[in-house]
Design a protein around this motif. Structure first.
Motif, PDB file in Angstrom:
ATOM      1  N   LEU A 123      34.886 -36.233  88.864  1.00 19.42           N
ATOM      2  CA  LEU A 123      35.257 -37.595  88.213  1.00 19.42           C
ATOM      3  C   LEU A 123      35.537 -38.455  89.455  1.00 19.42           C
ATOM      4  CD1 LEU A 123      36.246 -39.322  85.906  1.00 19.42           C
ATOM      5  CD2 LEU A 123      38.368 -38.399  86.341  1.00 19.42           C
ATOM      6  N   ILE A 124      36.237 -38.166  90.572  1.00 15.61           N
ATOM      7  CA  ILE A 124      36.382 -39.449  91.631  1.00 15.61           C
ATOM      8  C   ILE A 124      35.138 -39.723  92.411  1.00 15.61           C
ATOM      9  CG2 ILE A 124      37.535 -39.612  93.876  1.00 15.61           C
ATOM     10  CD1 ILE A 124      39.482 -39.662  91.842  1.00 15.61           C
ATOM     11  N   ALA A 125      34.046 -38.892  92.747  1.00 11.96           N
ATOM     12  CA  ALA A 125      33.003 -39.132  93.197  1.00 11.96           C
ATOM     13  C   ALA A 125      32.081 -40.125  92.085  1.00 11.96           C
ATOM     14  CB  ALA A 125      32.146 -37.874  93.335  1.00 11.96           C
ATOM     15  N   PHE A 126      32.125 -39.858  90.881  1.00 11.89           N
ATOM     16  CA  PHE A 126      31.488 -40.723  89.824  1.00 11.89           C
ATOM     17  C   PHE A 126      31.949 -41.924  90.066  1.00 11.89           C
ATOM     18  CE2 PHE A 126      31.588 -42.839  85.967  1.00 11.89           C
ATOM     19  CZ  PHE A 126      30.313 -42.954  85.595  1.00 11.89           C
ATOM     20  N   LEU A 127      33.708 -42.106  89.981  1.00 11.56           N
ATOM     21  CA  LEU A 127      34.202 -43.462  90.058  1.00 11.56           C
ATOM     22  C   LEU A 127      33.960 -44.202  91.518  1.00 11.56           C
ATOM     23  CD1 LEU A 127      37.688 -42.452  88.626  1.00 11.56           C
ATOM     24  CD2 LEU A 127      35.872 -43.614  87.381  1.00 11.56           C
ATOM     25  N   LYS A 128      33.910 -43.283  92.552  1.00 11.83           N
ATOM     26  CA  LYS A 128      33.579 -44.237  93.916  1.00 11.83           C
ATOM     27  C   LYS A 128      31.904 -44.717  93.686  1.00 11.83           C
ATOM     28  CE  LYS A 128      36.359 -41.621  96.998  1.00 11.83           C
ATOM     29  NZ  LYS A 128      36.602 -40.575  97.895  1.00 11.83           N
ATOM     30  N   ASN A 129      31.287 -43.981  93.126  1.00 13.72           N
ATOM     31  CA  ASN A 129      29.805 -44.468  93.024  1.00 13.72           C
ATOM     32  C   ASN A 129      29.638 -45.792  92.005  1.00 13.72           C
ATOM     33  OD1 ASN A 129      26.804 -44.425  93.161  1.00 13.72           O
ATOM     34  ND2 ASN A 129      26.882 -43.292  91.150  1.00 13.72           N
ATOM     35  N   TYR A 130      30.515 -45.586  90.943  1.00 16.67           N
ATOM     36  CA  TYR A 130      30.389 -46.722  89.933  1.00 16.67           C
ATOM     37  C   TYR A 130      31.003 -47.983  90.601  1.00 16.67           C
ATOM     38  CZ  TYR A 130      30.849 -49.220  85.563  1.00 16.67           C
ATOM     39  OH  TYR A 130      30.970 -50.360  84.528  1.00 16.67           O
ATOM     40  N   THR A 131      32.272 -47.907  91.509  1.00 16.54           N
ATOM     41  CA  THR A 131      32.899 -48.859  91.806  1.00 16.54           C
ATOM     42  C   THR A 131      32.089 -49.648  92.998  1.00 16.54           C
ATOM     43  OG1 THR A 131      34.444 -47.709  93.228  1.00 16.54           O
ATOM     44  CG2 THR A 131      35.231 -48.209  90.907  1.00 16.54           C
ATOM     45  N   SER A 132      31.251 -48.735  93.380  1.00 21.17           N
ATOM     46  CA  SER A 132      30.280 -49.553  94.663  1.00 21.17           C
ATOM     47  C   SER A 132      29.298 -50.195  94.129  1.00 21.17           C
ATOM     48  CB  SER A 132      29.690 -48.456  95.601  1.00 21.17           C
ATOM     49  OG  SER A 132      28.604 -47.676  94.723  1.00 21.17           O
ATOM     50  N   LYS A 133      29.148 -50.305  92.715  1.00 23.13           N
ATOM     51  CA  LYS A 133      28.073 -50.928  92.220  1.00 23.13           C
ATOM     52  C   LYS A 133      28.438 -51.903  91.087  1.00 23.13           C
ATOM     53  CE  LYS A 133      24.875 -47.208  92.119  1.00 23.13           C
ATOM     54  NZ  LYS A 133      24.241 -46.015  91.170  1.00 23.13           N
ATOM     55  N   GLU A 134      29.614 -51.747  90.629  1.00 19.34           N
ATOM     56  CA  GLU A 134      30.270 -52.682  89.582  1.00 19.34           C
ATOM     57  C   GLU A 134      31.882 -52.978  90.318  1.00 19.34           C
ATOM     58  OE1 GLU A 134      28.948 -54.095  86.976  1.00 19.34           O
ATOM     59  OE2 GLU A 134      27.174 -52.720  86.920  1.00 19.34           O
ATOM     60  N   LYS A 135      32.175 -54.296  89.714  1.00 21.94           N
ATOM     61  CA  LYS A 135      33.628 -54.561  90.123  1.00 21.94           C
ATOM     62  C   LYS A 135      34.654 -54.032  89.135  1.00 21.94           C
ATOM     63  CE  LYS A 135      34.840 -58.498  92.070  1.00 21.94           C
ATOM     64  NZ  LYS A 135      34.954 -59.867  92.485  1.00 21.94           N
ATOM     65  N   VAL A 136      35.305 -53.283  89.267  1.00 21.51           N
ATOM     66  CA  VAL A 136      36.403 -53.030  88.378  1.00 21.51           C
ATOM     67  C   VAL A 136      38.018 -53.697  88.728  1.00 21.51           C
ATOM     68  CG1 VAL A 136      37.628 -50.756  87.525  1.00 21.51           C
ATOM     69  CG2 VAL A 136      35.075 -50.786  88.055  1.00 21.51           C
ATOM     70  N   SER A 137      38.373 -54.188  87.805  1.00 17.90           N
ATOM     71  CA  SER A 137      39.833 -54.490  88.152  1.00 17.90           C
ATOM     72  C   SER A 137      41.007 -53.932  87.639  1.00 17.90           C
ATOM     73  CB  SER A 137      39.882 -56.212  87.215  1.00 17.90           C
ATOM     74  OG  SER A 137      39.795 -56.139  86.076  1.00 17.90           O
ATOM     75  N   LEU A 138      40.747 -52.902  86.895  1.00 13.23           N
ATOM     76  CA  LEU A 138      41.781 -51.949  86.472  1.00 13.23           C
ATOM     77  C   LEU A 138      41.291 -50.816  85.801  1.00 13.23           C
ATOM     78  CD1 LEU A 138      44.975 -52.000  85.308  1.00 13.23           C
ATOM     79  CD2 LEU A 138      43.794 -52.874  83.199  1.00 13.23           C
ATOM     80  N   PHE A 139      42.095 -49.736  86.081  1.00  7.68           N
ATOM     81  CA  PHE A 139      41.823 -48.312  85.515  1.00  7.68           C
ATOM     82  C   PHE A 139      42.614 -48.121  84.317  1.00  7.68           C
ATOM     83  CE2 PHE A 139      40.056 -47.087  89.896  1.00  7.68           C
ATOM     84  CZ  PHE A 139      38.667 -47.006  89.673  1.00  7.68           C
ATOM     85  N   LEU A 140      42.367 -47.748  83.061  1.00  7.97           N
ATOM     86  CA  LEU A 140      43.243 -47.438  82.271  1.00  7.97           C
ATOM     87  C   LEU A 140      43.186 -45.955  82.173  1.00  7.97           C
ATOM     88  CD1 LEU A 140      42.304 -49.761  79.075  1.00  7.97           C
ATOM     89  CD2 LEU A 140      44.754 -49.854  80.890  1.00  7.97           C
ATOM     90  N   VAL A 141      44.348 -45.269  82.121  1.00  2.70           N
ATOM     91  CA  VAL A 141      44.220 -43.575  81.845  1.00  2.70           C
ATOM     92  C   VAL A 141      44.973 -43.430  80.735  1.00  2.70           C
ATOM     93  CG1 VAL A 141      44.717 -41.844  83.143  1.00  2.70           C
ATOM     94  CG2 VAL A 141      44.007 -43.691  84.523  1.00  2.70           C
ATOM     95  N   GLY A 142      44.502 -42.647  79.906  1.00  5.64           N
ATOM     96  CA  GLY A 142      45.233 -42.235  78.477  1.00  5.64           C
ATOM     97  C   GLY A 142      46.421 -41.195  78.808  1.00  5.64           C
ATOM     98  N   LYS A 143      47.536 -41.611  78.270  1.00  3.13           N
ATOM     99  CA  LYS A 143      48.677 -40.841  78.356  1.00  3.13           C
ATOM    100  C   LYS A 143      49.009 -40.067  77.156  1.00  3.13           C
ATOM    101  CE  LYS A 143      53.669 -41.406  79.830  1.00  3.13           C
ATOM    102  NZ  LYS A 143      53.641 -40.461  81.011  1.00  3.13           N
ATOM    103  N   PRO A 144      48.843 -38.647  77.338  1.00  2.99           N
ATOM    104  CA  PRO A 144      48.821 -37.929  76.037  1.00  2.99           C
ATOM    105  C   PRO A 144      50.496 -37.723  75.714  1.00  2.99           C
ATOM    106  CG  PRO A 144      48.327 -36.546  77.998  1.00  2.99           C
ATOM    107  CD  PRO A 144      48.175 -38.033  78.355  1.00  2.99           C
ATOM    108  N   LYS A 145      50.823 -37.799  74.483  1.00  2.78           N
ATOM    109  CA  LYS A 145      52.084 -38.052  74.033  1.00  2.78           C
ATOM    110  C   LYS A 145      52.397 -36.822  72.820  1.00  2.78           C
ATOM    111  CE  LYS A 145      54.510 -41.357  76.111  1.00  2.78           C
ATOM    112  NZ  LYS A 145      55.751 -41.258  76.835  1.00  2.78           N
TER     113      LYS A 145
END
Length: 136
Positions: free
Chosen positions: A37-59
């Motif tokens: 996942l982290i490697a994927f996100l590094k690759n993705y953010t190198s190509k696209e601007k991301v202003s926010l990560f939303l992470v699900g919070k299981p309740k």
């Protein structure tokens, strides 16, 4: 404007959804093996601007954290270290898997297609993102 990226974190697989650049439309992006996942996100953010990560919070139904929250905390630490300039927001993800499964039924997917857990994870991430956009 930059995109918002939603993450439906799982022990084995993680669903990812993203907005368009105007942050209007939520779309499923992919499902990634969680160890990658982290490697994927590094690759993705190198190509696209991301202003926010939303992470699900299981309740749980009583609003307490679910058991899987203990797996998400170490991921959040890695995420904030890897992307110190991108803020992280948590979003309640109760019922998203059930809603994703119902979406698959409503869209006419057959039983074999609905067994694709990766698709459920991606749709769940999209639902998390869409609910955030709706309540923004």
């Amino acid at each position: 404007m930059a995109r918002i990226l939603a993450i439906d974190f799982g022990k084995k697989r993680t669903g990812i959804a993203v907005t368009d650049e105007l942050q209007i439309i939520a779309s499923g992006l992919t499902t990634v093996a969680t160890p990658e996942l982290i490697a994927f996100l590094k690759n993705y953010t190198s190509k696209e601007k991301v202003s926010l990560f939303l992470v699900g919070k299981p309740k749980q139904m009583d609003n307490s954290d679910s058991e899987s929250e203990s797996l998400i905390i170490p991921f959040l630490e890695k995420l904030t270290k890897s992307f110190p300039k991108i803020p992280v927001t948590r979003v309640d993800e109760r019922f998203t898997s059930k809603m994703a499964f119902q979406t698959m039924i409503d869209s006419g997917m057959n039983k074999k297609q609905r067994r694709n857990k990766a698709m459920v994870d991606e749709i769940s991430a999209t639902i998390i993102l869409q609910s955030y956009l709706y309540n923004k």
